[in-house]
Motif scaffolding. Structure first.
Motif, PDB file in Angstrom:
ATOM      1  N   ARG A   1       0.845  -1.197   0.000  1.00  0.00           N
ATOM      2  CA  ARG A   1       0.000   0.000   0.000  1.00  0.00           C
ATOM      3  C   ARG A   1       0.880   1.248   0.000  1.00  0.00           C
ATOM      4  N   ILE A   2       0.504   2.184  -0.860  1.00  0.00           N
ATOM      5  CA  ILE A   2       1.214   3.460  -0.944  1.00  0.00           C
ATOM      6  C   ILE A   2       0.180   4.581  -0.928  1.00  0.00           C
ATOM      7  N   PRO A   3       0.369   5.593  -0.040  1.00  0.00           N
ATOM      8  CA  PRO A   3      -0.567   6.733  -0.058  1.00  0.00           C
ATOM      9  C   PRO A   3      -0.602   7.386  -1.440  1.00  0.00           C
ATOM     10  N   ARG A   4      -1.791   7.804  -1.842  1.00  0.00           N
ATOM     11  CA  ARG A   4      -1.947   8.322  -3.204  1.00  0.00           C
ATOM     12  C   ARG A   4      -1.101   9.562  -3.424  1.00  0.00           C
ATOM     13  N   ASP A   5      -0.944  10.377  -2.395  1.00  0.00           N
ATOM     14  CA  ASP A   5      -0.165  11.589  -2.578  1.00  0.00           C
ATOM     15  C   ASP A   5       1.336  11.311  -2.699  1.00  0.00           C
ATOM     16  N   LYS A   6       1.749  10.083  -2.334  1.00  0.00           N
ATOM     17  CA  LYS A   6       3.150   9.702  -2.476  1.00  0.00           C
ATOM     18  C   LYS A   6       3.428   9.068  -3.843  1.00  0.00           C
ATOM     19  N   LEU A   7       2.360   8.736  -4.557  1.00  0.00           N
ATOM     20  CA  LEU A   7       2.515   8.052  -5.843  1.00  0.00           C
ATOM     21  C   LEU A   7       2.583   9.101  -6.938  1.00  0.00           C
ATOM     22  N   LYS A   8       3.749   9.321  -7.494  1.00  0.00           N
ATOM     23  CA  LYS A   8       3.970  10.395  -8.464  1.00  0.00           C
ATOM     24  C   LYS A   8       3.778   9.930  -9.909  1.00  0.00           C
ATOM     25  N   VAL A   9       3.885   8.609 -10.135  1.00  0.00           N
ATOM     26  CA  VAL A   9       3.763   8.089 -11.501  1.00  0.00           C
ATOM     27  C   VAL A   9       2.757   6.948 -11.505  1.00  0.00           C
ATOM     28  N   GLU A  10       2.290   6.597 -12.719  1.00  0.00           N
ATOM     29  CA  GLU A  10       1.326   5.503 -12.836  1.00  0.00           C
ATOM     30  C   GLU A  10       1.964   4.151 -12.548  1.00  0.00           C
ATOM     31  N   SER A  11       3.232   3.994 -12.914  1.00  0.00           N
ATOM     32  CA  SER A  11       3.942   2.727 -12.694  1.00  0.00           C
ATOM     33  C   SER A  11       5.202   3.009 -11.885  1.00  0.00           C
ATOM     34  N   GLN A  12       5.187   2.603 -10.615  1.00  0.00           N
ATOM     35  CA  GLN A  12       6.274   2.881  -9.688  1.00  0.00           C
ATOM     36  C   GLN A  12       7.155   1.641  -9.526  1.00  0.00           C
ATOM     37  N   PRO A  13       8.470   1.711  -9.821  1.00  0.00           N
ATOM     38  CA  PRO A  13       9.343   0.557  -9.623  1.00  0.00           C
ATOM     39  C   PRO A  13       9.426   0.162  -8.149  1.00  0.00           C
ATOM     40  N   LEU A  14       9.437  -1.182  -7.917  1.00  0.00           N
ATOM     41  CA  LEU A  14       9.580  -1.739  -6.580  1.00  0.00           C
ATOM     42  C   LEU A  14      10.663  -2.813  -6.602  1.00  0.00           C
ATOM     43  N   VAL A  15      11.353  -2.954  -5.487  1.00  0.00           N
ATOM     44  CA  VAL A  15      12.330  -4.039  -5.347  1.00  0.00           C
ATOM     45  C   VAL A  15      12.010  -4.795  -4.063  1.00  0.00           C
ATOM     46  N   PHE A  16      11.678  -6.075  -4.227  1.00  0.00           N
ATOM     47  CA  PHE A  16      11.410  -6.948  -3.087  1.00  0.00           C
ATOM     48  C   PHE A  16      12.706  -7.626  -2.653  1.00  0.00           C
ATOM     49  N   TYR A  17      12.932  -7.673  -1.355  1.00  0.00           N
ATOM     50  CA  TYR A  17      14.119  -8.330  -0.803  1.00  0.00           C
ATOM     51  C   TYR A  17      13.682  -9.506   0.068  1.00  0.00           C
ATOM     52  N   ALA A  18      14.407 -10.626  -0.091  1.00  0.00           N
ATOM     53  CA  ALA A  18      14.229 -11.784   0.783  1.00  0.00           C
ATOM     54  C   ALA A  18      15.535 -11.978   1.535  1.00  0.00           C
ATOM     55  N   GLU A  19      15.476 -12.024   2.855  1.00  0.00           N
ATOM     56  CA  GLU A  19      16.676 -12.135   3.671  1.00  0.00           C
ATOM     57  C   GLU A  19      16.531 -13.259   4.684  1.00  0.00           C
ATOM     58  N   SER A  20      17.650 -13.965   4.918  1.00  0.00           N
ATOM     59  CA  SER A  20      17.668 -15.047   5.901  1.00  0.00           C
ATOM     60  C   SER A  20      19.120 -15.313   6.295  1.00  0.00           C
ATOM     61  N   THR A  21      19.317 -16.257   7.182  1.00  0.00           N
ATOM     62  CA  THR A  21      20.659 -16.713   7.566  1.00  0.00           C
ATOM     63  C   THR A  21      20.656 -18.234   7.612  1.00  0.00           C
ATOM     64  N   ASP A  22      21.782 -18.833   7.185  1.00  0.00           N
ATOM     65  CA  ASP A  22      21.853 -20.291   7.255  1.00  0.00           C
ATOM     66  C   ASP A  22      22.351 -20.716   8.628  1.00  0.00           C
ATOM     67  N   LYS A  23      22.583 -22.020   8.800  1.00  0.00           N
ATOM     68  CA  LYS A  23      22.944 -22.529  10.114  1.00  0.00           C
ATOM     69  C   LYS A  23      24.336 -22.090  10.556  1.00  0.00           C
ATOM     70  N   THR A  24      25.150 -21.605   9.619  1.00  0.00           N
ATOM     71  CA  THR A  24      26.486 -21.111   9.982  1.00  0.00           C
ATOM     72  C   THR A  24      26.465 -19.625  10.304  1.00  0.00           C
ATOM     73  N   GLY A  25      25.291 -18.995  10.157  1.00  0.00           N
ATOM     74  CA  GLY A  25      25.180 -17.568  10.418  1.00  0.00           C
ATOM     75  C   GLY A  25      25.427 -16.702   9.199  1.00  0.00           C
ATOM     76  N   LYS A  26      25.630 -17.298   8.038  1.00  0.00           N
ATOM     77  CA  LYS A  26      25.873 -16.540   6.815  1.00  0.00           C
ATOM     78  C   LYS A  26      24.587 -15.870   6.347  1.00  0.00           C
ATOM     79  N   ARG A  27      24.695 -14.579   5.996  1.00  0.00           N
ATOM     80  CA  ARG A  27      23.530 -13.814   5.553  1.00  0.00           C
ATOM     81  C   ARG A  27      23.212 -14.153   4.102  1.00  0.00           C
ATOM     82  N   LEU A  28      21.960 -14.466   3.852  1.00  0.00           N
ATOM     83  CA  LEU A  28      21.494 -14.826   2.522  1.00  0.00           C
ATOM     84  C   LEU A  28      20.501 -13.782   2.045  1.00  0.00           C
TER      85      LEU A  28
END
Length: 477
Positions: free
Chosen positions: A437-464
């Motif tokens: 959800r984005i407030p309408r007054d914050k939406l300046k264009v009809e098509s706004q680029p988005l980047v989704f991030y998925a983050e986790s850590t494995d059993k060794t503590g390494k960031r994925l």
């Protein structure tokens, strides 16, 4: 008459037929018992055959709590040490197959059927089978005599022992093959308890039959009539290809060495017509008749000829690795100065670079973002614009992960439905439906680029981390 094209054509055809008339192709009417002669190339042949040792031992190597290399077809996973490759990454397999296909073509163009003579499983297994046959039945002449002799208890004992060992080797071959596709240790447990899956049983039986028949009976006939490589090699080999070659300039005319003669007869060549080069050939061809379909480039004839040359006091190398152009004095360039060597090498380098890049950039987790099309957006009661997305999280590890989904970098964006991390199952794709959800007054264009991030850590503590670009659709401005 000499200028007549038809006459020239007929002359060429006659010459080809005359050359082919000297070829010897065993079509199965006789069993070849090749003689074993020690030498440099025989040693190299045994060393080259060691490339198949990992085929038998590889499945028993462990990595953490699983098999180090495992082709898990039911779950569509390929485990290679600490990396799990899923169908989405099988483009690397295409590059790997391309690499080996080109490598085979390169080696053939440069040095003939080196694969056939030194590395091919048919050649290696046949070599092992015939070696055992010689240990049990004796040298070629003794084996022929045993085959032609009457059926006695001694003959039955020797033959039964030989065939039993052959079957054991064939069974180990089949079991080793299946072990790459299932846990090797569990495979033996199931085998001892007669609890193997039908697919495993059928595969092992097929390998037993195939190995026993191909290496024990067909032998060189498989190279002649079953292997497609023997058919296509002719288009890869030319006059610059380095092959085991008989130096006819030096060897002809042939002549026997008389017993007690101290000096070579100047009226004859170095070939003493001993036929040892034919006796050691596993496919039974005579290298002195020129390059033939049956020649698998094993170079055993070189060892045989060199041993004879030593005995008669003549220089070695009557049969040697040489190109036809080099033999006739038409070519004197070293291998690295030939253009096609550089072209082949470049293609191989590109293929192996692609594989290396793929392995280096292989992410442990990946996400895909699918934007809902119906509707493209929804106007909320508070005036904000909402888009619906399906997030698919691919976990390539052998452990479940808690994966957090975020959409940073967009002013006023609120992610709904991702308050709790996604439990991404090991080796599987886990979906999650979320809303942005984005407030309408914050939406300046009809098509706004988005980047989704998925983050986790494995059993060794390494960031994925994995990211995927998408868009946010709003009303026309």
């Amino acid at each position: 008459m000499s200028g007549n094209p038809q006459s020239k054509h007929d002359a060429v055809v006659d010459e080809l037929y005359a050359e082919a008339g000297h070829w010897k192709i065993n079509t199965g009417e006789e069993k070849i018992h090749a003689k074993r002669v020690p030498g440099k190339w025989r040693i190299w042949k045994w060393i080259a055959s060691l490339v198949w040792v990992p085929f038998f031992l590889g499945p028993y190597l462990r990595w953490d709590d699983r098999q180090a290399v495992l082709f898990d077809i039911p779950n569509r996973q390929f485990h290679l040490l600490g990396v799990t490759i899923l169908p989405q990454d099988f483009w690397m397999l295409s590059l790997l197959l391309l690499f080996f296909a080109i490598l085979l073509a390169v080696v053939t163009a440069l040095a003939g059927r080196v694969w056939c003579g030194f590395f091919c499983f048919q050649t290696v297994w046949t070599d092992v089978f015939t070696w055992l046959e010689e240990k049990l039945e004796g040298p070629p002449q003794k084996r022929k005599k045993l085959d032609q002799g009457p059926l006695t208890l001694t003959k039955v004992r020797i033959k039964a022992t030989k065939h039993l060992i052959w079957i054991v080797i064939a069974a180990l071959t089949g079991i080793s093959f299946v072990a790459w596709f299932t846990d090797a240790y569990q495979l033996w447990i199931d085998l001892v308890n007669f609890n193997l899956a039908p697919t495993a049983v059928i595969t092992i039986l097929l390998f037993i039959a195939g190995t026993y028949v191909l290496a024990g009976y067909l032998r060189e006939q498989a190279c002649f009539w079953l292997c497609p490589y023997a058919r296509i090699q002719g288009v890869m080999v030319d006059n610059t290809t380095v092959l085991p070659t008989y130096d006819f300039h030096r060897g002809e005319p042939r002549g026997r060495v008389k017993k007690g003669a101290k000096d070579a007869d100047s009226s004859t060549g170095d070939c003493v017509d001993c036929n040892q080069c034919v006796a050691v050939c596993p496919t039974g061809v005579d290298i002195r008749a020129g390059q033939q379909e049956g020649c698998i480039t094993c170079a055993l004839c070189i060892d045989a000829c060199n041993s004879v040359m030593e005995k008669v006091g003549r220089p070695k190398g009557l049969i040697r690795y040489e190109s036809l152009d080099m033999l006739n004095g038409k070519e004197n360039r070293p291998m690295h100065k030939r253009p096609r060597v550089w072209v082949y090498s470049l293609v191989l380098l590109l293929a192996i670079t692609g594989i290396g890049y793929g392995m280096a950039t292989l992410d442990a987790i990946e996400i895909k973002v699918i934007h809902s099309r119906q509707p493209l957006y929804v106007l909320q009661s508070d005036g904000s614009i909402q888009n619906k997305y399906t997030i698919k999280v691919l976990n390539k590890l052998t452990e479940d992960l808690k994966v957090s989904i975020t959409v940073p970098g967009v002013d006023g964006a609120v992610l709904v439905g991702a308050d709790e991390p996604v439990t991404a199952r090991k080796g599987a794709v886990t979906p999650r439906t979320v809303f942005v959800r984005i407030p309408r007054d914050k939406l300046k264009v009809e098509s706004q680029p988005l980047v989704f991030y998925a983050e986790s850590t494995d059993k060794t503590g390494k960031r994925l981390v994995s990211k995927r670009e998408s868009v946010f659709i709003g009303p026309k401005q």
